[in-house]
Design a protein around this motif. Sequence first.
Motif, mmCIF file in Angstrom:
data_model
loop_
_atom_site.group_PDB
_atom_site.id
_atom_site.type_symbol
_atom_site.label_atom_id
_atom_site.label_comp_id
_atom_site.label_asym_id
_atom_site.label_seq_id
_atom_site.Cartn_x
_atom_site.Cartn_y
_atom_site.Cartn_z
ATOM 1 N N VAL A 141 6.909 3.886 3.122
ATOM 2 C CA VAL A 141 7.869 2.855 2.706
ATOM 3 C C VAL A 141 9.316 3.287 2.924
ATOM 4 C CG1 VAL A 141 6.279 1.893 0.999
ATOM 5 C CG2 VAL A 141 7.902 3.679 0.309
ATOM 6 N N GLY A 142 9.556 4.490 3.456
ATOM 7 C CA GLY A 142 10.917 4.980 3.611
ATOM 8 C C GLY A 142 11.421 5.643 2.346
ATOM 9 N N ARG A 143 12.388 6.529 2.504
ATOM 10 C CA ARG A 143 12.823 7.353 1.369
ATOM 11 C C ARG A 143 13.569 6.567 0.303
ATOM 12 N NH1 ARG A 143 18.256 8.806 1.880
ATOM 13 N NH2 ARG A 143 19.193 8.410 3.909
ATOM 14 N N MET A 144 14.163 5.421 0.655
ATOM 15 C CA MET A 144 14.971 4.693 -0.320
ATOM 16 C C MET A 144 14.142 4.086 -1.445
ATOM 17 S SD MET A 144 17.864 2.835 2.007
ATOM 18 C CE MET A 144 18.695 2.277 0.525
ATOM 19 N N HIS A 145 12.832 3.926 -1.228
ATOM 20 C CA HIS A 145 11.987 3.277 -2.230
ATOM 21 C C HIS A 145 11.070 4.244 -2.964
ATOM 22 C CE1 HIS A 145 13.303 -0.625 -0.799
ATOM 23 N NE2 HIS A 145 12.987 -0.289 0.428
ATOM 24 N N LEU A 146 11.220 5.527 -2.736
ATOM 25 C CA LEU A 146 10.279 6.480 -3.325
ATOM 26 C C LEU A 146 10.326 6.478 -4.849
ATOM 27 C CD1 LEU A 146 10.631 9.547 -0.912
ATOM 28 C CD2 LEU A 146 8.950 7.692 -0.856
ATOM 29 N N ASP A 147 11.514 6.354 -5.413
ATOM 30 C CA ASP A 147 11.630 6.456 -6.872
ATOM 31 C C ASP A 147 10.800 5.395 -7.588
ATOM 32 O OD1 ASP A 147 13.266 8.632 -6.669
ATOM 33 O OD2 ASP A 147 15.136 7.552 -7.084
ATOM 34 N N ALA A 148 10.601 4.244 -6.958
ATOM 35 C CA ALA A 148 9.837 3.186 -7.609
ATOM 36 C C ALA A 148 8.413 3.629 -7.919
ATOM 37 C CB ALA A 148 9.815 1.936 -6.732
ATOM 38 N N PHE A 149 7.880 4.548 -7.115
ATOM 39 C CA PHE A 149 6.488 4.945 -7.265
ATOM 40 C C PHE A 149 6.292 6.057 -8.287
ATOM 41 C CE2 PHE A 149 6.749 2.625 -3.366
ATOM 42 C CZ PHE A 149 5.565 1.895 -3.343
ATOM 43 N N THR A 150 7.375 6.511 -8.919
ATOM 44 C CA THR A 150 7.224 7.472 -10.011
ATOM 45 C C THR A 150 6.508 6.826 -11.200
ATOM 46 O OG1 THR A 150 9.423 6.909 -10.891
ATOM 47 C CG2 THR A 150 9.287 8.739 -9.320
ATOM 48 N N ALA A 151 6.394 5.509 -11.196
ATOM 49 C CA ALA A 151 5.633 4.827 -12.241
ATOM 50 C C ALA A 151 4.150 5.165 -12.184
ATOM 51 C CB ALA A 151 5.823 3.308 -12.112
ATOM 52 N N ARG A 156 -1.590 11.730 -5.563
ATOM 53 C CA ARG A 156 -0.977 12.695 -4.652
ATOM 54 C C ARG A 156 -0.483 11.906 -3.438
ATOM 55 N NH1 ARG A 156 -0.937 18.154 -4.403
ATOM 56 N NH2 ARG A 156 0.001 18.983 -2.494
ATOM 57 N N TYR A 157 0.804 12.028 -3.146
ATOM 58 C CA TYR A 157 1.431 11.208 -2.115
ATOM 59 C C TYR A 157 1.708 12.019 -0.852
ATOM 60 C CZ TYR A 157 2.309 7.763 -5.805
ATOM 61 O OH TYR A 157 2.167 6.849 -6.824
ATOM 62 N N PHE A 171 7.633 12.285 -8.260
ATOM 63 C CA PHE A 171 6.231 12.419 -8.670
ATOM 64 C C PHE A 171 5.794 13.851 -8.418
ATOM 65 C CE2 PHE A 171 6.901 9.199 -5.324
ATOM 66 C CZ PHE A 171 6.809 9.996 -4.193
ATOM 67 N N PRO A 172 4.950 14.395 -9.279
ATOM 68 C CA PRO A 172 4.697 15.842 -9.263
ATOM 69 C C PRO A 172 3.896 16.337 -8.073
ATOM 70 C CG PRO A 172 3.315 14.754 -10.903
ATOM 71 C CD PRO A 172 4.275 13.726 -10.406
ATOM 72 N N ARG A 173 3.025 15.520 -7.505
ATOM 73 C CA ARG A 173 2.156 16.001 -6.430
ATOM 74 C C ARG A 173 2.450 15.213 -5.160
ATOM 75 N NH1 ARG A 173 -3.790 15.743 -7.713
ATOM 76 N NH2 ARG A 173 -3.309 13.616 -8.404
ATOM 77 N N HIS A 174 2.923 15.936 -4.154
ATOM 78 C CA HIS A 174 3.264 15.261 -2.906
ATOM 79 C C HIS A 174 3.346 16.266 -1.765
ATOM 80 C CE1 HIS A 174 7.165 16.593 -4.552
ATOM 81 N NE2 HIS A 174 7.453 16.828 -3.274
ATOM 82 N N ASP A 175 3.195 15.762 -0.569
ATOM 83 C CA ASP A 175 3.391 16.524 0.662
ATOM 84 C C ASP A 175 4.379 15.752 1.522
ATOM 85 O OD1 ASP A 175 1.241 18.622 0.311
ATOM 86 O OD2 ASP A 175 0.003 16.798 0.255
ATOM 87 N N VAL A 176 5.320 16.456 2.140
ATOM 88 C CA VAL A 176 6.345 15.826 2.959
ATOM 89 C C VAL A 176 6.202 16.308 4.399
ATOM 90 C CG1 VAL A 176 8.815 15.547 3.375
ATOM 91 C CG2 VAL A 176 7.944 15.624 1.023
#
Length: 261
Positions: A141-151, A156-157, A171-176
């Motif tokens: 979704v692009g970096r500008m919308h990532l914070d919305a998914f902290t809900a 694991r993203y 969010f605590p679990r993610h890979d970039v």
Amino acid sequence: MPMPPDGRPNLLVLGGTTEARQLAPILADRGLRATMSLAGRVQRPAHQGLPTRVGGFGGVAGLTAYLTQNRVTHVIDATHPFAAQMSHNAVAACAQTGVPLAALTRAPWGAQSGDDWTRVPDIAGAVAALDCPARRVMLAVGRMHLDAFTANPQHRYLLRLVDPPEKPPGFPRHDVIVDRGPFKLDGDTRLLRDHRIDIIVSKNAGGSGARAKIDAARALGLPVIMIDRPVLPARTELHSPEEVLGWLSHADSGIGTDLGV
């Protein structure tokens, strides 16, 4: 329409997409004066093939002032289908100044046989659709919308971004993965398998550069949460650089020259 003192057309291309980069050298090869405008959200934008300005205009008023001060004669909106605010501003500013506007657009993706899509209207709809037990999610979704998914911190993203995030995602679990398209089917199939992805969240960007993950999801039988495009105002829509040249050559465009279409 404000015409430059030398009588030559002066185009403004609102860019940031593959389509804009494809159009730029074609305009340059035909000797048309044009400026590519980028929002500045990518740290290292790809070479555009035209003189480039970076940064916002300051809303409708700022864009209107830019068109007038720079004697812009034509605007081509080749922004991302989800850059809705810029497209709305372009329609309003061109209406105020009388500058002809056309959008170089890409068709949205359509579900095919074997696809498992859940369509949602916006980012909030995608967040709501992920209110479920923990899964491994490719979040495209692009970096500008990532914070919305902290809900939904239970997942694991997998994030694939053009630039590294300025701050760690919330969010605590993610890979970039930092990478730039276009992407291929075999590479995205391998990516989904290696990260054991269960579900993909994607904007319906359309085009070919980011489609590989959708085709890979179909091949692997993975569900996709597909975010519908925002509604944009009515405008002239074109679908190829050749159509743009045809529009520019038309008498109503104010150029009226043979551009070799």
